[in-house]
Design a protein around this motif. Structure first.
Motif: not given
Length: 886
Positions: A158-174
């Motif tokens: 879970v941690r790896e997927v979240f961070v990886s998606l965040y680094e790719k710009g695919l996770i964001y706050q809004g």
């Protein structure tokens, strides 16, 4: 050759089922270490909630998986069925908060750390309960590979997927609209919202047009949100209202002037065709607000009460109280035109049943568009196939039209979001490891995001997180991608699609080759089982009363992929009787194995016609069951085994062997009968084992066999040396003739124990020789006293009823068998009764009042009754004519 020679007693499933499960698990039969030489077959279990209680949906889902895994294990595949449970964020937190409430405390009173300690303690005490219940069904899961969505292995994924998606710009706050539970104080996923029909109202309200002596009338179910309105929308092609587009209206109470906009989303046929737009409190309004750059104003607090933006008169009120006050004020202002009663669906939190509120709040989101292409392509190209394939359209439609996924939840139990906010520079640090300093300015004044991830985020990784990813484990190399996912159609959107796009993104491969979709288990009236209706059936109670085998067989027989099924206790009882039938047949075979020679194998010349027939039918059954299981037609496969055991082996073959076992002086003939009885029964038990694992194991152990367990026995194969197609065809002719005799006897009400003369006429010389050769079969199976073979030139015998099957005419002389006058009177009485019933039903079905008021299912049942009586009438008319001709 091994066999347990203890005497079989009566069938008692409760005594033996747990015994055999403990035997399998103790000996490690469910577990296989990765080996490269064998082809793999793997399944990941849809993880039930750790708070869960086994229900019929679980029972069906696990039964289907177990059938497949047992089948493939016996076929020699290297199998892995990976079980596990889901931490169930809201559900589990609610359980522990209820415990605290009894102590007069809240989670805030004891703090996050102490609260999480309480949750883990609760999980340790109650969390394994559903695993034991799954065992009770006979599920042959590899418990050594058991996973939990919050164990260390899954947490790392879970941690790896979240961070990886965040680094790719695919996770964001809004800021976006989400389902919000004012009681649980968290955003909810769609599956955590229950939409229930309720009685409500549609209020018609006048919004004055600015600068004109006119108004636009809108219709709304939520007048309490008027203070948050930012526009009125009409359809641009609505001739009644499109002239107002570009003008402004005045919102009551707040004296706000807002534009009239045109948007094709508006339904011209709902209400007046004009709708109020409240971007902060409605998901559709939010989207419209985005398209038209409208501001968004929250007029409620997170607990569902009105805030200061709603106006001083309403601040602090509950939604319900505010609604009443607003309606009363609108009426006083002359702006309420009229009110209509309305039946509509209202969303409720599935845990606390509070009415949900769409809120615009700051949340974490996953960008979906970049992730869906590979998931769509996997199904389009056939790499992953839906069974039935019609569900691929539902899957594709959802992926093609989805919004960004809100993954944050305002809970304490779950995977805490790995993001830290800096109090000094305001930056956000997202990290694979816990951090103590800001990655941007080095400040130690940082605070971790208190939110946790949506439960579906961790379960979306299930096909690969369960196998040790992000490490490159031996299990991943052997068992990934998995072979099949078995699940209900109700979570295609929420789980199947998410596993597909997450796996395609991180494994660069599909998560499973097949998605086997089943329907819901409904009650006998076709209603969904629910607590509110009180129509749920506890599968564990059924297991205790009838046995797990009977329950499993009920769930699979008559079940077609993708379709709902109705659950009848009568069918469970019938399937317990089926298990008892197998038990008694096995008991008969075992009792007749005196001086059994396990080295004896008959020659073809030793086999009787019945032997050759049953061996050929066994081959056909093996072939069909194997083919149906490979096609996921599990219900068809189960029906085939049932029909073979009950209708062919028990009702025909066993009866034909009794004389050979009891009175034959030919030792080789007796041993041949023993061999065929044991061979066919053993192979049949192996075919039945995936469906009814307990009774088949117990009986298999009492028969001559090799190996330690039936679940490790080789899957039966077609044996060409025992294929006698022409002989089987001859036996089928004899069987049809015997069944015709039985039917004639039943129609004539000839008592079962009374033997009767029969006359047979073969259509060809070959058929006549066949009937003559196997005349004894008619004595044994048709209760024949004498069998007379008629010549082709012989006419119909006097006082006889006739039946015709392909190639053979059968006559049953009724003289001395029945009292013709008495039987004629009985049939005429029954005829009069049925004529009366047909007239009643026809009158009812021609009654316009009945047809207009009665439910469709009631009308259908009456039509079915009529058709049944009409069919009986046809048979009675024929019977009367036969009796009159005697």
């Amino acid at each position: 050759m091994k066999w347990n020679k203890e005497r079989l007693t009566s069938y008692a499933p409760q005594e033996m089922e747990m015994k055999w499960y403990e035997y399998w698990e103790k000996n490690g039969y469910f577990h296989q270490e990765p080996e490269n030489e064998k082809e793999a077959f793997s399944i990941v279990m849809p993880p039930p909630n750790v708070t869960g209680q086994l229900h019929m949906g679980h029972a069906l889902d696990n039964t289907l998986q177990d059938i497949l895994i047992r089948f493939k294990r016996m076929q020699g595949y290297h199998t892995a069925w990976i079980p596990g449970t889901d931490h169930a964020g809201i559900a589990t937190q609610v359980k522990v908060e209820q415990q605290l409430a009894k102590e007069g405390k809240t989670r805030y009173d004891i703090g996050r750390e102490a609260f999480l300690e309480r949750v883990w303690a609760w999980k340790q005490q109650y969390g394994d309960r559903i695993e034991q219940q799954i065992r009770r069904l006979g599920s042959s899961c590899d418990w050594r590979r058991k996973r939990f969505t919050m164990d260390e292995t899954c947490a790392a994924a879970v941690r790896e997927v979240f961070v990886s998606l965040y680094e790719k710009g695919l996770i964001y706050q809004g800021e976006r609209i989400t389902n919000w539970c004012p009681h649980c104080h968290t955003a909810l996923s769609d599956i955590e919202v229950d939409h229930e029909e309720e009685n409500g109202h549609l209020w018609y309200i006048k919004y004055p047009v600015v600068g004109e002596d006119a108004y636009i009338m809108i219709a709304t179910t939520r007048p309490e949100t008027i203070m948050g309105d930012m526009a009125v929308a009409v359809h641009p092609e609505d001739e009644r209202l499109r002239t107002y587009i570009g003008k402004k209206v005045r919102i009551p109470f707040v004296d706000r002037e807002v534009p009239v906009i045109g948007d094709t989303y508006v339904d011209r046929n709902f209400g007046t065709g004009a709708v109020k737009i409240t971007p902060a409190h409605d998901p559709n309004d939010f989207e419209m607000g985005q398209r038209h750059q409208l501001p968004s104003l929250m007029i409620m607090n997170l607990d569902g009460t009105m805030n200061a933006e709603a106006g001083a008169a309403y601040a602090g009120m509950t939604r319900e109280a505010c609604r009443q006050a607003v309606v009363k004020e609108l009426e006083a202002m002359g702006l309420l035109d009229h009110t209509e009663e309305l039946r509509h669906a209202v969303g409720h939190c599935s845990r606390c049943h509070t009415t949900i509120e769409p809120f615009s709040t700051k949340q974490w989101f996953v960008k979906m568009k970049p992730l869906t292409a590979a998931a769509l392509n996997a199904v389009t190209t056939g790499k992953t196939q839906f069974v039935p394939d019609r569900f691929a359209k539902i899957y594709n439609h959802w992926l093609e039209n989805l919004h960004d996924w809100c993954i944050s939840r305002q809970l304490w139990w779950g995977h805490q979001i790995p993001a830290w906010y800096c109090d000094d520079c305001g930056q956000t640090t997202v990290s694979r490891e816990d951090v103590g300093t800001c990655a941007y300015c080095g400040s130690t004044h940082i605070t971790r995001d208190p939110d946790v991830l949506d439960t579906w985020f961790s379960s979306a990784l299930w096909p690969f997180s369960t196998q040790g990813w992000p490490k490159k484990t031996a299990d991943i190399q052997k068992f990934f991608p998995t072979s099949v996912l078995v699940t209900g159609y109700d979570i295609i959107f929420f789980w199947v699609a998410r596993m597909m796009f997450m796996t395609c993104e991180f494994m660069k491969d599909i998560p499973f080759k097949h998605v086997f979709i089943h329907g819901l288990v409904r009650d006998s009236l076709g209603r969904k089982m629910s607590k509110s209706l009180g129509n749920g059936i506890d599968p564990l109670g059924v297991c205790e009363e009838y046995g797990a085998d009977a329950l499993r067989f009920t769930l699979v027989t008559g079940n077609t992929p993708g379709n709902d099924m109705r659950f009848y206790m009568e069918r469970v009882e019938a399937n317990r009787n089926f298990a008892n039938k197998i038990w008694n047949a096995s008991k008969f075979v075992i009792m007749n194995l005196t001086e059994y020679d396990d080295a004896f194998v008959p020659e073809a010349a030793d086999l009787t016609l019945a032997d050759r027939w049953i061996l050929t039918m066994l081959n056909e059954t093996v072939q069909k069951v194997t083919r149906d299981l490979d096609r996921f037609e599990l219900g068809e496969a189960a029906d085939t085994v049932y029909n073979f055991i009950w209708n062919l082996y028990c009702d025909w073959y066993i009866e034909l062997t009794k004389k050979r076992l009891y009175t034959s002086t030919d030792e080789r003939n007796r041993r041949t009968a023993q061999f065929v009885l044991v061979h066919v029964l053993t192979r049949t038990l192996e075919l039945l084992h995936p469906f009814m694992p307990f009774v088949t194991e117990h009986l298999w152990q009492h028969l001559p066999h090799t190996g330690e367990s039936i679940m490790l026995a080789p899957w039966p194969q077609v044996q060409e040396q025992w294929q006698f197609t022409e002989d089987a065809a001859q036996m089928n002719v004899l069987m049809e003739a015997i069944k015709a005799v039985r039917n004639l006897r039943a129609e004539a009400k000839v008592p079962m124990g009374k033997r009767a003369p029969i006359m047979l006429k073969g259509g060809t010389a070959a058929l006549t020789r066949l009937l003559q050769t196997y005349e004894s079969y008619f004595h044994t199976l048709a209760f024949a006293d004498t069998v007379t073979l008629l010549k082709e030139t012989d006419g119909k015998p006097e006082n006889a009823v006739v039946a015709v099957v392909p190639g053979v005419e059968i006559y049953l002389p009724l003289k001395d068998l029945i009292d013709v006058e008495k039987e004629l009177a009985r049939v005429q009485k029954e005829e009069a009764k049925i004529i009366k019933e047909i007239a009643r039903l026809e009158g009812k079905l021609q009654n316009a009042g009945f047809l207009s008021k009665a439910p469709a299912e009631v009308i259908a049942k009456e039509k079915e009754k009529l058709a049944t009586y009409q069919e009986k009438m046809t048979s009675l008319t024929q019977r009367l004519q036969e009796l009159k001709n005697l």
